[in-house]
Design an enzyme around this catalytic site. Structure first.
Site, PDB file in Angstrom:
ATOM      1  N   CYS A 192       0.794  -1.234   0.000  1.00  0.00           N
ATOM      2  CA  CYS A 192       0.000   0.000   0.000  1.00  0.00           C
ATOM      3  C   CYS A 192       0.825   1.282   0.000  1.00  0.00           C
ATOM      4  O   CYS A 192       0.729   2.075  -0.935  1.00  0.00           O
ATOM      5  CB  CYS A 192      -0.920   0.019   1.209  1.00  0.00           C
TER       6      CYS A 192
HETATM    7  C1  UDX Z   1      -0.919  -0.045   5.405  1.00  0.00           C
HETATM    8  C2  UDX Z   1      -1.842   0.871   6.237  1.00  0.00           C
HETATM    9  O1  UDX Z   1      -1.381   0.900   7.591  1.00  0.00           O
HETATM   10  C3  UDX Z   1      -3.271   0.397   6.156  1.00  0.00           C
HETATM   11  O2  UDX Z   1      -4.118   1.293   6.875  1.00  0.00           O
HETATM   12  C4  UDX Z   1      -3.670   0.370   4.693  1.00  0.00           C
HETATM   13  O3  UDX Z   1      -4.983  -0.011   4.521  1.00  0.00           O
HETATM   14  C5  UDX Z   1      -2.742  -0.568   3.906  1.00  0.00           C
HETATM   15  O4  UDX Z   1      -1.401  -0.119   4.074  1.00  0.00           O
HETATM   16  P1  UDX Z   1       0.286  -2.402   5.693  1.00  0.00           P
HETATM   17  O5  UDX Z   1       1.016  -2.027   4.452  1.00  0.00           O
HETATM   18  O6  UDX Z   1      -0.329  -3.740   5.774  1.00  0.00           O
HETATM   19  O7  UDX Z   1      -0.888  -1.348   6.005  1.00  0.00           O
HETATM   20  O8  UDX Z   1       1.320  -2.328   6.927  1.00  0.00           O
HETATM   21  P2  UDX Z   1       1.792  -1.204   7.976  1.00  0.00           P
HETATM   22  O9  UDX Z   1       1.750  -1.788   9.322  1.00  0.00           O
HETATM   23  O10 UDX Z   1       1.077   0.057   7.770  1.00  0.00           O
HETATM   24  O11 UDX Z   1       3.343  -1.014   7.590  1.00  0.00           O
HETATM   25  C6  UDX Z   1       3.759  -0.492   6.330  1.00  0.00           C
HETATM   26  C7  UDX Z   1       5.269  -0.340   6.327  1.00  0.00           C
HETATM   27  O12 UDX Z   1       5.683   0.719   7.191  1.00  0.00           O
HETATM   28  C8  UDX Z   1       6.029  -1.586   6.797  1.00  0.00           C
HETATM   29  O13 UDX Z   1       7.146  -1.792   5.958  1.00  0.00           O
HETATM   30  C9  UDX Z   1       6.461  -1.241   8.203  1.00  0.00           C
HETATM   31  O14 UDX Z   1       7.621  -1.925   8.608  1.00  0.00           O
HETATM   32  C10 UDX Z   1       6.706   0.264   8.072  1.00  0.00           C
HETATM   33  N1  UDX Z   1       6.589   0.993   9.339  1.00  0.00           N
HETATM   34  C11 UDX Z   1       5.413   1.016  10.017  1.00  0.00           C
HETATM   35  C12 UDX Z   1       7.687   1.691   9.852  1.00  0.00           C
HETATM   36  O15 UDX Z   1       8.771   1.699   9.251  1.00  0.00           O
HETATM   37  N2  UDX Z   1       7.544   2.391  11.011  1.00  0.00           N
HETATM   38  C13 UDX Z   1       6.385   2.422  11.712  1.00  0.00           C
HETATM   39  O16 UDX Z   1       6.346   3.083  12.773  1.00  0.00           O
HETATM   40  C14 UDX Z   1       5.285   1.712  11.201  1.00  0.00           C
END
Ligand code: UDX
Length: 442
Positions: free
Chosen positions: A267
């Protein structure tokens, strides 16, 4: 009583279907892939997602959840259809809407000449304006219902995260329902009557923009954390303490503020690119989002730099890479930061041995030459350093002695700041993490 069909049995379609079935609705999942349909029918999750297998089996046994490849019959037997097909990225970063337009047409065709009310709901992430200018005409023209006498159109974005998709679908922070016809909104609301999340009622384009802006904000927040963490590290300050303090400001909040090797997944990277592309198309280039993408592209390399600062030149060194999925608790490798880290390590001449509890096969498809082993022991054996890319519990719960006994040189780069730094330091391990300015071995 509404009956629901869902076109597309990926993360969003499957989890939405389960949540609606749990809420007592009859749900038919539709997919062109017979294997996915077979999976649902046999109560087997088609991908790794905590709780999915159990939830599927339970809902199959209630008789409320079924799956088919027969789009037409599914639509004709239901009152509501959700469009949950993929909107992948095309070469220039824009969202490819071919599949969703076809799905909308299929829904219209199935309803041709049927004078019963039906509500078509876009759930896929689509650029603002898509429901109004593409999905609505495609469906209504195919249904011979240009005025929308019977076919009502709405947009209802999804915010679930992989790894906690079932819980997120059950307990959303908010429910956004957009329609250009205010009378359509209650037709969608009825599906969510068992939820107590706040409902935001708006028009279709605003609902679409909410999804993009939500994801763009979170991606920007993570990138801000990464930029500050990189700087903190350089000046000898510590991002963990900084993030905690900033997060105590109620205007900011501490969530999604973890620094690391950047955001990946299906996403954030795609949606930020799509919205940046949309802005350019409207001659409103987003300098901020362009910068977010550029910074996120560079961030994984920081982990390799930290490693090389400790190991010396990587040429010929044996390096372990732990965690290949884009985050823990999923086997999804889309836009995983493990790929650029792996590429950079090999380009600098390191011999990489990789491991992941669930995503080994998917990563092997991405990088056929990668050496991926079955156990963490094998990955660490004789290694001169390790990068932890995804914080699976299998890695965060490792005893420090596990590193010291297996590795040639106990050098750990924690790409997600998820390991117990103090305990590792006590065991004599060299520990580096993005944003960790205080050298623990100093
Ligand atoms: C995301 C959105 O959170 C969700 O609301 C949407 O519908 C789809 O996209 P997702 O991609 O499944 O969800 O995972 P998410 O937990 O959001 O993490 C995305 C990326 O950001 C990951 O690579 C994660 O490691 C990274 N991340 C997340 C960080 O680097 N730091 C953080 O504090 C949180």
């Amino acid at each position: 009583m509404p009956r629901v069909s869902i076109i597309g049995t990926g993360y969003v379609g499957l989890c939405t279907g389960l949540m609606l079935a749990e809420n007592g609705h009859n749900v038919t999942l539709v997919d062109i892939d017979p294997q996915k349909v077979k999976n649902v029918q046999s109560g087997t999750a088609p991908f790794h997602e905590p709780g999915l297998d159990d939830a599927l089996k339970t809902q199959r046994s209630t008789g409320r959840l079924t799956a088919t490849t027969d789009t037409q019959t599914a639509i004709q037997n239901t009152t509501h259809t959700f469009l949950c097909v993929g909107t992948p990225q095309d070469e220039d970063g824009a969202a490819d809407l071919t599949a969703i337009e076809k799905a909308a047409r299929d829904v219209g065709k199935a309803l041709q000449g049927i004078e019963r009310e039906h509500t078509l709901i876009t759930k896929s992430t689509v650029p603002p304006g898509t429901t109004r200018t593409l999905i609505q005409p495609a469906a209504r023209n195919a249904a011979n219902d240009a005025e929308g006498d019977h076919l009502h159109i709405a947009m209802n974005p999804e915010f679930l995260r992989e790894g906690s998709a079932i819980e997120d679908a059950r307990n959303p922070d908010k429910i956004v329902i957009g329609s250009d016809d205010p009378e359509t909104i209650p037709r969608v609301e009825i599906l969510y009557q068992n939820h107590d999340a706040p409902i935001v009622r708006t028009d279709a384009s605003t609902a679409e923009m909410i999804k993009y802006a939500n994801n763009a904000f979170l991606a920007t927040k993570i990138t801000f954390a990464n930029e500050m963490a990189n700087l903190a590290e350089t000046v000898g300050a510590d991002w963990e303490d900084i993030a905690q303090a900033i997060g105590l400001d109620h205007r900011i909040n501490p969530n999604f503020f973890r620094a690391g090797v950047g955001f990946g997944g299906s996403c954030f990277p795609k949606d930020v690119q799509a919205i940046a592309h949309l802005a350019r198309e409207h001659e409103r280039r987003s300098r901020l989002l362009d910068a977010v993408l550029e910074a996120n592209h560079a961030q994984p390399i920081r982990a390799v730099d930290l490693l090389e600062e400790e190991t010396g030149p990587l040429e010929g060194k044996r390096i372990a890479l732990l965690g290949l999925s884009f985050k823990p608790d999923t086997d999804d490798v889309r836009n995983t930061r493990a790929a650029p880290i792996y590429d950079e390590l090999t380009q600098r001449g390191a011999k990489v041995t990789a491991h992941d509890p669930q995503a080994a096969k998917n990563f092997q498809d991405l990088r056929p030459d990668a050496r991926i082993v079955d156990t963490v022991d094998e990955a660490l054996q004789g290694a001169h350093g390790v990068i932890v890319q995804a914080a699976w519990t299998a890695y965060t719960k490792l005893e420090p002695t596990f590193f010291t006994t297996h590795m040639e040189d106990a050098i750990v780069v924690d790409g997600r700041r998820a390991l117990d730094a103090e305990a590792l330091k006590q065991a004599g391990i060299t520990y580096r993490a993005i944003g960790q300015g205080r050298r623990l071995d100093a």
